[in-house]
Design a protein around this motif. Structure first.
Motif, PDB file in Angstrom:
ATOM      1  N   MET A  67       0.975  -1.260  -0.010  1.00 49.34           N
ATOM      2  CA  MET A  67       0.076  -0.064   0.131  1.00 49.34           C
ATOM      3  C   MET A  67       0.908   1.099  -0.114  1.00 49.34           C
ATOM      4  N   LYS A  68       0.457   2.423  -1.099  1.00 46.77           N
ATOM      5  CA  LYS A  68       1.249   3.651  -1.022  1.00 46.77           C
ATOM      6  C   LYS A  68       1.220   4.452   0.409  1.00 46.77           C
ATOM      7  N   THR A  69       2.506   5.515   0.423  1.00 44.73           N
ATOM      8  CA  THR A  69       2.071   6.021   1.509  1.00 44.73           C
ATOM      9  C   THR A  69       0.449   7.079   1.672  1.00 44.73           C
ATOM     10  N   LYS A  70       0.489   7.636  -0.049  1.00 41.70           N
ATOM     11  CA  LYS A  70      -0.703   8.111   0.072  1.00 41.70           C
ATOM     12  C   LYS A  70      -1.998   7.597   0.365  1.00 41.70           C
ATOM     13  N   GLU A  71      -2.151   6.137   0.491  1.00 45.26           N
ATOM     14  CA  GLU A  71      -3.697   5.405   0.308  1.00 45.26           C
ATOM     15  C   GLU A  71      -3.666   5.958   2.293  1.00 45.26           C
ATOM     16  N   LEU A  72      -2.280   5.618   2.378  1.00 48.28           N
ATOM     17  CA  LEU A  72      -2.498   4.658   4.431  1.00 48.28           C
ATOM     18  C   LEU A  72      -3.280   6.557   5.060  1.00 48.28           C
ATOM     19  N   LEU A  73      -2.311   7.574   3.983  1.00 52.59           N
ATOM     20  CA  LEU A  73      -2.669   8.798   5.055  1.00 52.59           C
ATOM     21  C   LEU A  73      -3.871   8.824   4.591  1.00 52.59           C
ATOM     22  N   GLU A  74      -4.945   8.748   3.620  1.00 56.40           N
ATOM     23  CA  GLU A  74      -6.361   8.775   3.370  1.00 56.40           C
ATOM     24  C   GLU A  74      -6.771   8.436   4.775  1.00 56.40           C
ATOM     25  N   HIS A  75      -6.802   7.402   6.195  1.00 60.60           N
ATOM     26  CA  HIS A  75      -6.748   6.626   7.054  1.00 60.60           C
ATOM     27  C   HIS A  75      -6.659   7.860   8.278  1.00 60.60           C
ATOM     28  N   LYS A  76      -7.611   8.306   9.008  1.00 62.34           N
ATOM     29  CA  LYS A  76      -7.035   9.707   9.535  1.00 62.34           C
ATOM     30  C   LYS A  76      -6.538   8.614  10.099  1.00 62.34           C
ATOM     31  N   GLU A  77      -6.537   7.353  11.236  1.00 58.52           N
ATOM     32  CA  GLU A  77      -6.045   7.134  12.563  1.00 58.52           C
ATOM     33  C   GLU A  77      -4.379   6.481  12.131  1.00 58.52           C
ATOM     34  N   ILE A  78      -3.417   6.323  11.565  1.00 55.41           N
ATOM     35  CA  ILE A  78      -2.712   6.409  10.769  1.00 55.41           C
ATOM     36  C   ILE A  78      -1.668   7.648  11.656  1.00 55.41           C
ATOM     37  N   THR A  79      -1.013   7.399  12.632  1.00 54.24           N
ATOM     38  CA  THR A  79      -0.061   8.678  13.944  1.00 54.24           C
ATOM     39  C   THR A  79       1.354   8.054  13.927  1.00 54.24           C
ATOM     40  N   ALA A  80       1.718   6.999  12.935  1.00 55.79           N
ATOM     41  CA  ALA A  80       3.113   6.637  13.045  1.00 55.79           C
ATOM     42  C   ALA A  80       2.871   5.579  11.181  1.00 55.79           C
ATOM     43  N   LEU A  81       4.422   5.515  10.474  1.00 52.64           N
ATOM     44  CA  LEU A  81       4.809   4.911   9.871  1.00 52.64           C
ATOM     45  C   LEU A  81       6.550   4.600   9.923  1.00 52.64           C
ATOM     46  N   TYR A  82       6.572   3.235   9.579  1.00 52.42           N
ATOM     47  CA  TYR A  82       7.831   2.351   9.484  1.00 52.42           C
ATOM     48  C   TYR A  82       7.953   1.957   8.260  1.00 52.42           C
ATOM     49  N   SER A  83       8.594   1.902   7.408  1.00 55.49           N
ATOM     50  CA  SER A  83       9.846   2.260   6.344  1.00 55.49           C
ATOM     51  C   SER A  83      10.719   1.308   6.244  1.00 55.49           C
ATOM     52  N   THR A  84      10.662   0.890   5.321  1.00 57.18           N
ATOM     53  CA  THR A  84      11.658  -0.559   4.560  1.00 57.18           C
ATOM     54  C   THR A  84      12.926  -0.419   4.279  1.00 57.18           C
ATOM     55  N   ASN A  85      13.100   0.792   3.828  1.00 58.38           N
ATOM     56  CA  ASN A  85      14.406   1.273   3.294  1.00 58.38           C
ATOM     57  C   ASN A  85      14.687   2.689   2.477  1.00 58.38           C
ATOM     58  N   TYR A  86      16.171   2.996   2.159  1.00 58.87           N
ATOM     59  CA  TYR A  86      16.119   4.374   1.995  1.00 58.87           C
ATOM     60  C   TYR A  86      14.981   4.801   0.656  1.00 58.87           C
ATOM     61  N   TYR A  87      14.618   4.591   0.189  1.00 62.38           N
ATOM     62  CA  TYR A  87      14.034   4.911  -1.254  1.00 62.38           C
ATOM     63  C   TYR A  87      12.703   5.576  -0.423  1.00 62.38           C
ATOM     64  N   MET A  88      11.909   3.791   0.203  1.00 62.16           N
ATOM     65  CA  MET A  88      10.392   4.365   0.733  1.00 62.16           C
ATOM     66  C   MET A  88      10.522   5.477   1.567  1.00 62.16           C
ATOM     67  N   THR A  89      11.131   5.139   2.640  1.00 61.52           N
ATOM     68  CA  THR A  89      11.563   6.944   3.649  1.00 61.52           C
ATOM     69  C   THR A  89      11.130   7.808   3.071  1.00 61.52           C
ATOM     70  N   LEU A  90      12.225   8.105   2.056  1.00 62.36           N
ATOM     71  CA  LEU A  90      11.989   9.077   1.075  1.00 62.36           C
ATOM     72  C   LEU A  90      11.025   9.239   0.621  1.00 62.36           C
ATOM     73  N   GLY A  91      10.679   8.440  -0.302  1.00 62.32           N
ATOM     74  CA  GLY A  91       9.563   8.622  -0.958  1.00 62.32           C
ATOM     75  C   GLY A  91       7.447   8.771   0.261  1.00 62.32           C
ATOM     76  N   ALA A  92       8.011   7.994   1.325  1.00 60.99           N
ATOM     77  CA  ALA A  92       6.886   8.596   2.415  1.00 60.99           C
ATOM     78  C   ALA A  92       6.788   9.896   2.785  1.00 60.99           C
ATOM     79  N   MET A  93       8.457  10.376   3.022  1.00 64.30           N
ATOM     80  CA  MET A  93       8.354  12.068   3.619  1.00 64.30           C
ATOM     81  C   MET A  93       8.054  12.342   2.141  1.00 64.30           C
ATOM     82  N   GLN A  94       8.220  12.397   1.267  1.00 60.80           N
ATOM     83  CA  GLN A  94       7.340  13.222   0.061  1.00 60.80           C
ATOM     84  C   GLN A  94       6.008  13.387   0.112  1.00 60.80           C
TER      85      GLN A  94
END
Length: 88
Positions: free
Chosen positions: A1-28
């Motif tokens: 699931m993409k970060t943008k899709e996860l952020l649609e759920h208001k209950e998301i308060t934390a995100l764990y990313s498994t590698n460098y590129y995913m972390t940067l994409g999630a932050m973006q």
């Protein structure tokens, strides 16, 4: 699931990313949604990268001892070559 899709759920308060590129994409994706780290959502990345030291706020990352892991694997391989064991 993409970060943008996860952020649609208001209950998301934390995100764990498994590698460098995913972390940067999630932050973006987080910044594109006008959310702030760590006030709106916490981010933890797996795999240290130099950029994590200069990002604001500083990013929490799990660092792997890559060189030590490589040395241990090399030792285990050499031990196995020298004294083969039946590993069924």
């Amino acid at each position: 699931m993409k970060t943008k899709e996860l952020l649609e759920h208001k209950e998301i308060t934390a995100l764990y990313s498994t590698n460098y590129y995913m972390t940067l994409g999630a932050m973006q994706a987080i910044y594109e949604q006008k959310l702030t780290i760590p006030d709106d959502i916490s981010v933890i990345g797996f795999d240290y990268f130099e950029l994590s030291d200069i990002l604001q706020p500083k990013l929490t990352v799990v660092e792997q001892p890559v060189q030590e892991i490589g040395q241990m694997i090399g030792k285990l391989l050499m031990d196995q070559i020298k004294k083969p064991q039946n590993t069924v």
